[in-house]
Design a protein around this motif. Structure first.
Motif, PDB file in Angstrom:
ATOM      1  N   TYR A 425       1.098  -1.117  -0.126  1.00  0.00           N
ATOM      2  CA  TYR A 425      -0.061   0.081  -0.090  1.00  0.00           C
ATOM      3  C   TYR A 425       0.808   1.015  -0.039  1.00  0.00           C
ATOM      4  O   TYR A 425       0.994   1.874  -0.972  1.00  0.00           O
ATOM      5  CB  TYR A 425      -0.774  -0.075   1.404  1.00  0.00           C
ATOM      6  CG  TYR A 425      -2.107   1.014   1.423  1.00  0.00           C
ATOM      7  CD1 TYR A 425      -3.359   1.521   0.797  1.00  0.00           C
ATOM      8  CD2 TYR A 425      -0.990   2.731   1.842  1.00  0.00           C
ATOM      9  CE1 TYR A 425      -3.954   1.879   0.677  1.00  0.00           C
ATOM     10  CE2 TYR A 425      -2.373   3.742   1.446  1.00  0.00           C
ATOM     11  CZ  TYR A 425      -3.295   3.202   1.622  1.00  0.00           C
ATOM     12  OH  TYR A 425      -3.994   4.825   1.711  1.00  0.00           O
ATOM     13  N   VAL A 426       2.111   1.322   1.076  1.00  0.00           N
ATOM     14  CA  VAL A 426       2.618   2.418   0.775  1.00  0.00           C
ATOM     15  C   VAL A 426       3.163   2.678  -0.572  1.00  0.00           C
ATOM     16  O   VAL A 426       3.598   4.431  -0.662  1.00  0.00           O
ATOM     17  CB  VAL A 426       3.185   2.130   2.044  1.00  0.00           C
ATOM     18  CG1 VAL A 426       4.618   3.736   2.096  1.00  0.00           C
ATOM     19  CG2 VAL A 426       2.506   2.522   3.411  1.00  0.00           C
ATOM     20  N   ASP A 427       3.868   1.705  -1.003  1.00  0.00           N
ATOM     21  CA  ASP A 427       4.739   1.525  -2.191  1.00  0.00           C
ATOM     22  C   ASP A 427       4.192   2.395  -3.300  1.00  0.00           C
ATOM     23  O   ASP A 427       4.188   2.835  -3.812  1.00  0.00           O
ATOM     24  CB  ASP A 427       5.431   0.300  -2.622  1.00  0.00           C
ATOM     25  CG  ASP A 427       6.610   0.181  -1.686  1.00  0.00           C
ATOM     26  OD1 ASP A 427       7.670   0.704  -0.965  1.00  0.00           O
ATOM     27  OD2 ASP A 427       6.661  -1.365  -2.082  1.00  0.00           O
ATOM     28  N   GLU A 431       2.041  10.717  -3.862  1.00  0.00           N
ATOM     29  CA  GLU A 431       2.499  11.497  -3.226  1.00  0.00           C
ATOM     30  C   GLU A 431       2.225  12.583  -2.338  1.00  0.00           C
ATOM     31  O   GLU A 431       2.711  12.862  -1.483  1.00  0.00           O
ATOM     32  CB  GLU A 431       3.975  12.695  -4.276  1.00  0.00           C
ATOM     33  CG  GLU A 431       4.707  11.790  -4.756  1.00  0.00           C
ATOM     34  CD  GLU A 431       5.833  12.514  -6.499  1.00  0.00           C
ATOM     35  OE1 GLU A 431       5.432  14.423  -5.981  1.00  0.00           O
ATOM     36  OE2 GLU A 431       6.538  11.878  -7.211  1.00  0.00           O
ATOM     37  N   ASP A 432       0.809  13.283  -2.737  1.00  0.00           N
ATOM     38  CA  ASP A 432       0.633  13.845  -1.807  1.00  0.00           C
ATOM     39  C   ASP A 432      -0.327  13.390  -0.761  1.00  0.00           C
ATOM     40  O   ASP A 432      -0.835  14.444   0.114  1.00  0.00           O
ATOM     41  CB  ASP A 432      -0.191  14.642  -2.603  1.00  0.00           C
ATOM     42  CG  ASP A 432      -1.552  14.773  -3.271  1.00  0.00           C
ATOM     43  OD1 ASP A 432      -1.294  13.444  -3.086  1.00  0.00           O
ATOM     44  OD2 ASP A 432      -2.777  14.992  -3.563  1.00  0.00           O
ATOM     45  N   GLN A 433      -0.119  12.268  -0.482  1.00  0.00           N
ATOM     46  CA  GLN A 433      -1.372  11.416   0.592  1.00  0.00           C
ATOM     47  C   GLN A 433      -0.588  11.675   1.651  1.00  0.00           C
ATOM     48  O   GLN A 433       1.045  11.112   1.675  1.00  0.00           O
ATOM     49  CB  GLN A 433      -1.203   9.864  -0.347  1.00  0.00           C
ATOM     50  CG  GLN A 433      -2.206   9.449   0.479  1.00  0.00           C
ATOM     51  CD  GLN A 433      -2.276   8.251  -0.303  1.00  0.00           C
ATOM     52  OE1 GLN A 433      -2.615   7.602  -0.796  1.00  0.00           O
ATOM     53  NE2 GLN A 433      -3.149   7.360   1.074  1.00  0.00           N
ATOM     54  N   LYS A 434      -1.086  11.886   2.510  1.00  0.00           N
ATOM     55  CA  LYS A 434       0.038  11.670   4.184  1.00  0.00           C
ATOM     56  C   LYS A 434      -0.657  10.698   4.438  1.00  0.00           C
ATOM     57  O   LYS A 434       0.166   9.990   6.000  1.00  0.00           O
ATOM     58  CB  LYS A 434      -1.098  12.678   4.714  1.00  0.00           C
ATOM     59  CG  LYS A 434      -0.681  14.619   3.896  1.00  0.00           C
ATOM     60  CD  LYS A 434      -1.109  15.316   5.040  1.00  0.00           C
ATOM     61  CE  LYS A 434      -1.110  17.375   4.720  1.00  0.00           C
ATOM     62  NZ  LYS A 434      -1.357  17.973   5.835  1.00  0.00           N
ATOM     63  N   TYR A 435      -1.686  10.209   4.563  1.00  0.00           N
ATOM     64  CA  TYR A 435      -2.193   9.283   5.347  1.00  0.00           C
ATOM     65  C   TYR A 435      -2.494   7.616   4.761  1.00  0.00           C
ATOM     66  O   TYR A 435      -2.964   7.473   3.746  1.00  0.00           O
ATOM     67  CB  TYR A 435      -3.419   9.514   5.978  1.00  0.00           C
ATOM     68  CG  TYR A 435      -3.433  10.707   7.494  1.00  0.00           C
ATOM     69  CD1 TYR A 435      -3.276  10.368   8.858  1.00  0.00           C
ATOM     70  CD2 TYR A 435      -4.220  11.883   6.860  1.00  0.00           C
ATOM     71  CE1 TYR A 435      -3.062  11.259   9.125  1.00  0.00           C
ATOM     72  CE2 TYR A 435      -3.832  13.279   7.631  1.00  0.00           C
ATOM     73  CZ  TYR A 435      -3.264  12.427   9.062  1.00  0.00           C
ATOM     74  OH  TYR A 435      -3.110  13.936   9.729  1.00  0.00           O
TER      75      TYR A 435
END
Length: 631
Positions: A425-427, A431-435
């Motif tokens: 998921y994190v990969d 770029e603008d996603q904080k959470y």
């Protein structure tokens, strides 16, 4: 000959050993066979180091014999035997071990593996016997001696004529007690009882344990007549599978061992066979089952690995060897370095066990990670059976195992038609996603339709779909993954950056609708903490979000538990500022402000239904619909 008294102080000590040290009376057979094995070890070692003549390893054995008429059980060996002095020292002094003395005399103690170290195992015979006779002839001696005792009142030692069948070795004869209402001592004369006990405790003693077994066969020349005959049968396997080199063991042998040992009909999904040398040396053979046991997620399920010391079973289920999160693992550990208590049933020092358990924990995690990376299909099969246990493991103990497990857990995804890991998921995060965003619900289909997911999907953000009750609790324990915090789509504030134009428009709409929203909040009372305009909604008119640490889904899970203590999330009713419903509300409030309470209740109950929550007053809800329809 005058009876001698035991040198170990008093009758009380022997009574304690007979009645208190051992948990199960059946242990006596394990102890006597272990002593016989030690005696054979000694003469075998002597033949290797001193060139003892007339010693043939192929002849070594432990013989079990029964006499049901006389109530006698006999265990004999052709080991090193004992002299008169050794009988006096080893059997006349309780808690003195000849095996331990022998081991201490060996220069390289790793060269010989002695099972008995405490000198009390022999006295377990008195748990089932009212008289014990030991006839022994030491290797190289021409004299045979008999030690005899009826318990704590003492013992006698007499010289007897040489027995022709006893070149060297020991014969222990147990005169079993009479049966009582609570104990069936004569069961130990049943050949199948003996066979089962040997398979349970002494299956891997390295020498043959033999017994004359009664069998039946078709009588020659007949078609339906059977005859009984006797045959000397070896009752133990002798060589443990886990002691063999892995290169010598086939998959079929591993699978067969697992199914027979752990009573499963399916092959294991994964085999973990490992030998470790170090401060505590051990061999482990562990299996991940191919399917979850029928009672796995119940209180009846008992975790634990079998614990062996030099091939002798010490504990059937040693729970301390496995953390709860890996309780699905079956298997065994064999070590000769454990400091056992005098009954060999439990450990004296748990630091040794903790050291082994920590290594096993790392091994299991490593194997699961390897499966996840290199055999995704097999890992998904594993996860279907035991993934829930991993998530429980994250939550339990206030997250103490989150570092161990967070890379192994998986969830459904809004962008993938399969389970995904947190790392995956994190990969893929923008770029603008904080959470790391997630949504909870009863099913993937229901979650996918939640109004709260609309804006995130519109921005192309991936959402984890949580369908198990424990999921959200587990993520709350992890708190963050690779510096990314978790946030529910139903949180009061998604903290998504808006353009200046969007922000200005939202503030203007909220200001213009403030009076109406305040009136709706007043009508709903303490059911909600606020009624506000929503920027997250696109096509849906309304939704409920939660403020604070307790979500709506967590509220449902906790309140479903059998407890009188109920909780309630701090609810916020959000209305889509750009939906036709909003225009209708504004018009109604302008023309008939007294009716806004009914509309507030209607929208609130509609939002509850979307969330799968129960409406407080279904009858009033129905009446409100009718009133609004007839106005």
């Amino acid at each position: 000959m005058a009876k001698k008294q035991f040198k170990a102080e008093s009758k009380k000590l022997l009574d304690m050993m007979i009645n208190s040290i051992y948990t199960h009376k059946e242990i006596f057979l394990r102890e006597l066979i272990s002593n016989a094995s030690d005696a054979i070890d000694k003469i075998y070692y002597k033949s290797l180091t001193e060139g003892a003549t007339g010693v043939n390893r192929d002849d070594f054995k432990v013989l079990i014999e029964t006499d049901r008429d006389k109530g006698i059980l006999t265990i004999s060996d052709n080991g090193i035997g004992m002299t008169k002095d050794e009988l006096e020292k080893n059997l006349g002094t309780i808690a003195r071990s000849g095996s331990l003395d022998f081991k201490n005399q060996v220069e390289n103690k790793d060269e010989i593996d002695i099972i008995g170290q405490f000198g009390v195992g022999f006295y377990s015979a008195f748990m089932v016997s009212d008289k014990v006779t030991v006839v022994s002839r030491a290797y190289g001696s021409d004299e045979t001696y008999k030690w005899e005792s009826t318990g704590a009142d003492g013992y006698t030692i007499t010289q007897i004529d040489n027995l022709p069948e006893l070149a060297n070795g020991t014969i222990i004869t147990l005169h079993l007690m009479e049966d009582t209402e609570d104990e069936n001592y004569r069961d130990y004369l049943n050949q199948y009882t003996i066979k089962n006990l040997i398979r349970k405790y002494s299956d891997y003693v390295r020498y043959p344990i033999v017994m004359m077994m009664e069998k039946s066969r078709l009588k020659e020349g007949t078609e339906d007549e059977f005859e009984t005959y006797s045959e000397l049968e070896t009752l133990n396997s002798m060589v443990p599978l886990w002691k063999k080199n892995k290169s010598e063991i086939t998959d079929e042998e591993y699978n067969q061992f697992y199914k027979e040992k752990y009573f499963d009909f399916t092959d294991p999904l994964k085999v973990m066979h490992n030998s470790v040398e170090g401060v505590v040396s051990y061999t482990s053979l562990m299996f991940i089952p191919g399917s979850a046991p029928y009672n796995y997620y119940t209180r009846d399920y008992e975790k634990g690995l079998q614990l062996y010391s030099s091939g002798v079973l010490i504990m059937e289920k040693c729970a301390d060897l496995l953390p709860d999160c890996f309780s699905f693992v079956k298997g065994l550990v064999d070590s000769q370095d454990l400091s056992l208590n005098i009954s060999r049933e439990t450990l004296q020092h748990d630091r040794q066990l903790k050291a082994i358990a920590k290594r096993l924990e790392k091994k299991i995690k490593s194997e699961l990670e390897n499966m996840l990376r290199n055999d995704r299909e097999k890992y998904l099969e594993f996860y279907k059976n035991f993934g829930l246990q991993l998530k429980y493991g994250v939550y339990e103990g206030y997250g103490q195992n989150k570092e161990l497990l967070q890379d192994l857990i998986m969830f459904h995804s809004s962008v993938k038609d399969s389970l995904v890991t947190l790392a995956e998921y994190v990969d893929r995060m923008k770029e603008d996603q904080k959470y790391i965003y997630y949504a909870s619900g009863d099913s993937i289909a229901k979650i996918d339709k939640l109004p709260q997911t609309e804006m995130l999907k519109d921005k192309g953000y991936e959402i984890l779909y949580l369908t198990d009750d424990v999921d959200e609790f587990a993520l709350n324990m992890i708190m963050s993954y690779k510096d990314k915090e978790f946030k529910s789509v139903a949180a009061d504030d998604l903290e998504i950056e808006e353009s200046s134009e969007e922000k200005a428009k939202a503030e203007k709409q909220a200001e213009e609708a403030k009076a109406m929203l305040d009136a709706m909040k007043e009508a709903l009372g303490d059911k909600v903490s606020e009624v506000k305009l929503s920027q997250r909604l696109k096509s849906h008119p309304v939704c409920i979000t939660a403020r604070g640490g307790l979500s709506i889904e967590m509220e449902k899970v906790i309140n479903a538990m059998p407890s009188d203590d109920k909780v309630k999330a701090e609810r916020v009713l959000e209305i889509n500022a750009n939906h036709p419903v909003m225009a209708a509300l504004e018009k109604k409030y302008e023309n008939n402000p007294e009716e806004i309470g009914d509309y507030a209740e209607l929208l609130y109950n509609q939002a509850l239904l979307i969330e799968g929550l129960t409406i407080d007053d279904p009858i009033e809800f129905s009446n409100a619909i009718c009133r609004l329809m007839t106005n």
